[in-house]
Scaffold this active site. Structure first.
Site, PDB file in Angstrom:
ATOM      1  N   ARG A  35       0.823  -1.221   0.000  1.00 41.57           N
ATOM      2  CA  ARG A  35       0.000   0.000   0.000  1.00 41.57           C
ATOM      3  C   ARG A  35       0.856   1.271   0.000  1.00 41.57           C
ATOM      4  O   ARG A  35       0.454   2.284  -0.562  1.00 41.57           O
ATOM      5  CB  ARG A  35      -0.945  -0.009   1.190  1.00 41.57           C
ATOM      6  CG  ARG A  35      -2.028  -1.037   0.991  1.00 41.57           C
ATOM      7  CD  ARG A  35      -2.993  -1.073   2.107  1.00 41.57           C
ATOM      8  NE  ARG A  35      -4.145  -1.872   1.695  1.00 41.57           N
ATOM      9  CZ  ARG A  35      -5.116  -2.242   2.501  1.00 41.57           C
ATOM     10  NH1 ARG A  35      -5.097  -1.882   3.771  1.00 41.57           N
ATOM     11  NH2 ARG A  35      -6.123  -2.961   2.055  1.00 41.57           N
ATOM     12  N   LYS A 197     -21.364 -17.453  -2.119  1.00 40.94           N
ATOM     13  CA  LYS A 197     -22.825 -17.343  -2.120  1.00 40.94           C
ATOM     14  C   LYS A 197     -23.393 -16.500  -3.253  1.00 40.94           C
ATOM     15  O   LYS A 197     -22.826 -15.465  -3.616  1.00 40.94           O
ATOM     16  CB  LYS A 197     -23.281 -16.713  -0.807  1.00 40.94           C
ATOM     17  CG  LYS A 197     -23.086 -17.621   0.383  1.00 40.94           C
ATOM     18  CD  LYS A 197     -23.563 -16.933   1.631  1.00 40.94           C
ATOM     19  CE  LYS A 197     -23.507 -17.864   2.820  1.00 40.94           C
ATOM     20  NZ  LYS A 197     -23.786 -17.137   4.051  1.00 40.94           N
ATOM     21  N   GLY A 353     -11.836  -8.757  -3.258  1.00 40.44           N
ATOM     22  CA  GLY A 353     -11.658  -9.707  -2.155  1.00 40.44           C
ATOM     23  C   GLY A 353     -10.833 -10.943  -2.443  1.00 40.44           C
ATOM     24  O   GLY A 353      -9.653 -10.854  -2.772  1.00 40.44           O
ATOM     25  N   GLY A 376     -13.978  -4.149  -0.880  1.00 44.26           N
ATOM     26  CA  GLY A 376     -15.348  -3.635  -0.784  1.00 44.26           C
ATOM     27  C   GLY A 376     -15.633  -2.549  -1.802  1.00 44.26           C
ATOM     28  O   GLY A 376     -16.704  -2.502  -2.408  1.00 44.26           O
TER      29      GLY A 376
HETATM   30  P1  AMP Z   1     -16.583 -14.670  -1.513  1.00 45.25           P
HETATM   31  O1  AMP Z   1     -16.096 -13.947  -0.302  1.00 45.25           O
HETATM   32  O2  AMP Z   1     -18.078 -14.700  -1.674  1.00 45.25           O
HETATM   33  O3  AMP Z   1     -15.855 -14.260  -2.784  1.00 45.25           O
HETATM   34  O4  AMP Z   1     -16.249 -16.190  -1.265  1.00 45.25           O
HETATM   35  C1  AMP Z   1     -14.948 -16.667  -1.182  1.00 45.25           C
HETATM   36  C2  AMP Z   1     -14.959 -17.969  -0.473  1.00 45.25           C
HETATM   37  O5  AMP Z   1     -15.753 -18.892  -1.177  1.00 45.25           O
HETATM   38  C3  AMP Z   1     -13.600 -18.578  -0.343  1.00 45.25           C
HETATM   39  O6  AMP Z   1     -13.216 -18.537   0.994  1.00 45.25           O
HETATM   40  C4  AMP Z   1     -13.793 -19.999  -0.842  1.00 45.25           C
HETATM   41  O7  AMP Z   1     -13.212 -20.964   0.022  1.00 45.25           O
HETATM   42  C5  AMP Z   1     -15.297 -20.171  -0.854  1.00 45.25           C
HETATM   43  N1  AMP Z   1     -15.749 -21.179  -1.797  1.00 45.25           N
HETATM   44  C6  AMP Z   1     -15.436 -21.263  -3.097  1.00 45.25           C
HETATM   45  N2  AMP Z   1     -15.985 -22.379  -3.642  1.00 45.25           N
HETATM   46  C7  AMP Z   1     -16.663 -23.003  -2.673  1.00 45.25           C
HETATM   47  C8  AMP Z   1     -17.418 -24.200  -2.602  1.00 45.25           C
HETATM   48  N3  AMP Z   1     -17.588 -24.972  -3.678  1.00 45.25           N
HETATM   49  N4  AMP Z   1     -17.966 -24.542  -1.420  1.00 45.25           N
HETATM   50  C9  AMP Z   1     -17.784 -23.768  -0.340  1.00 45.25           C
HETATM   51  N5  AMP Z   1     -17.084 -22.610  -0.329  1.00 45.25           N
HETATM   52  C10 AMP Z   1     -16.521 -22.236  -1.491  1.00 45.25           C
END
Ligand code: AMP
Length: 395
Positions: A35, A197, A353, A376
């Site tokens: 940074r 999600k 992220g 974010g």
């Molecule tokens: P996000 O913060 O929504 O971008 O999610 C990132 C997280 O999603 C990471 O920590 C991954 O370990 C998790 N992730 C990715 N694929 C899967 C999966 N098939 N099942 C559970 N978690 C997952």
């Protein structure tokens, strides 16, 4: 868009909001200088013009004045990175800061104490902003990581510099890179959305459907789509209450002529563990007791073809649970395809992220066109929102 290069800083005192929220170890040593390095081009330009620099930043989340969050801990590292002496003011407003700013000569750099020692910073207090503003002649915002917050130093302060305000080089690059993907993009445009999600990515998906030709959906989101389409997802992460939303997205994509690509096979595991037993299965036939934790080989082949034919690529979110070695292959392979497409002339932006963490972990950062510095903030821009810190400079 007003940038640093629209100004000559000779004999000016530039008040620069930077993001020096750097990690420190237990002995207060800076463990990652990214940074600080990111702000260097902005600082260099002001000094080269014959101006002086007053740096403002936050560090951590202090509750009032807390010694461990003092920016004095980063002074020597900042000097090392910038290659100039850095003076320190033990307060960011009031007589200490005013005197230090008044004493500053062309070519000199002053770092103010942690802005968040005052609750007025995050509250966006106007009086506090005015006191900060009184220290300099030109306001420069170079802190993308906090541009989505209407804090005193990121947004409110700008009103005291109706004409004399601009983006620093880092923030300008972030905006430019996003525009290259969402506004002036070269087609075909592909967005890859992974992560855990659907619910946390829905606004991003809706906003970018108008701007892309292909969308690859991976990671944990896959299973809500697969189940909504009648597949068996076993114990995979799945948001049953978002299945209708998934079907709506597929419908909307068809209307907009966007090709959606979902994994056809997955690495299934009998536990959420690096040591679990694994097997490759059809994404629609995951047995009970098993969960899909990474994209399978056929899916990766399909994704490769889409990526290799793309001229613009946006990547947000891993394809699997990349934190565990057993389920990192999909994310690494995808990263390598994007690197190859980039080497062949495509523009690639990685942002928001966890995919940034993955790209860094697997050494792919230098092979991408641009890796965003704000999690974010980048997500909010992908959602189509105008960030207050950006709007304040543009107004
Ligand atoms: P996000 O913060 O929504 O971008 O999610 C990132 C997280 O999603 C990471 O920590 C991954 O370990 C998790 N992730 C990715 N694929 C899967 C999966 N098939 N099942 C559970 N978690 C997952």
């Amino acid at each position: 868009m007003k940038t640093l290069f629209d100004f000559n800083f000779k004999n000016k005192k530039a008040l620069v909001r930077v993001d020096f929220n750097v990690p420190l170890d237990e002995n207060f040593n800076v463990t990652d200088v990214n940074r600080i390095e990111g702000a260097k081009p902005t600082i260099d330009k002001i000094l080269a013009d014959g101006g002086s620099v007053i740096l403002m930043s936050h560090l951590g989340r202090p509750k009032g004045v807390e010694e461990k969050y003092s920016l004095k801990h980063i002074v020597s590292k900042t000097e090392e990175v910038l290659g100039v002496q850095v003076k320190f003011a033990s307060d960011c407003i009031g007589s200490v800061a005013e005197q230090a700013a008044a004493d500053l000569k062309p070519g000199e750099v002053l770092l103010l104490e942690n802005l968040r020692f005052y609750k007025e910073e995050e509250a966006g207090d106007v009086d506090f902003s005015k006191k900060l503003a009184s220290l300099g002649n030109i306001y420069v915002n170079d802190a993308f990581g906090t541009a989505h917050r209407a804090h005193a130093s990121t947004t409110i302060i700008a009103q005291f510099f109706p004409k004399d305000k601009c983006f620093g080089t880092l923030l300008a690059k972030e905006i430019e890179s996003l525009n290259k993907v969402l506004k002036d993009s070269e087609k075909p445009v592909t967005a890859i959305l992974g992560g855990s999600k659907v619910s946390s990515k829905i606004t991003v998906i809706e906003n970018i459907l108008d701007k892309v030709d292909h969308m690859i959906i991976g990671g944990g989101m896959t299973f809500t789509f697969v189940k909504a389409l009648g597949g068996k997802v076993g114990d995979s992460i799945c948001e049953d209450d978002k299945m209708q939303m998934a079907l709506d997205i597929l419908h909307l994509a068809k209307e907009k002529n966007v090709h959606i690509h979902i994994p056809v096979d997955v690495v299934a595991a009998d536990a959420f563990s690096n040591d679990a037993n694994t097997k490759i299965v059809d994404v629609r036939e995951i047995p009970d007791g098993w969960q899909g934790l990474d994209a399978g080989p056929k899916s990766l082949e399909n994704f490769k073809e889409v990526i290799m034919n793309s001229k613009t690529i946006l990547w947000n979110g891993p394809l699997g649970v990349f934190e565990m070695e057993s389920f990192a292959k999909g994310t690494i392979t995808l990263g390598n395809y994007i690197a190859e497409a980039t080497a062949n002339g495509a523009f690639s932006l990685v942002g928001g992220g966890d995919s940034v963490a993955a790209v860094k972990q697997f050494g792919l950062e230098p092979k991408m066109s641009y890796v965003s510095t704000g999690g974010g903030a980048m997500l909010e821009m992908l959602e189509g929102r105008t960030l207050p810190g950006i709007a304040a400079i543009l107004s």
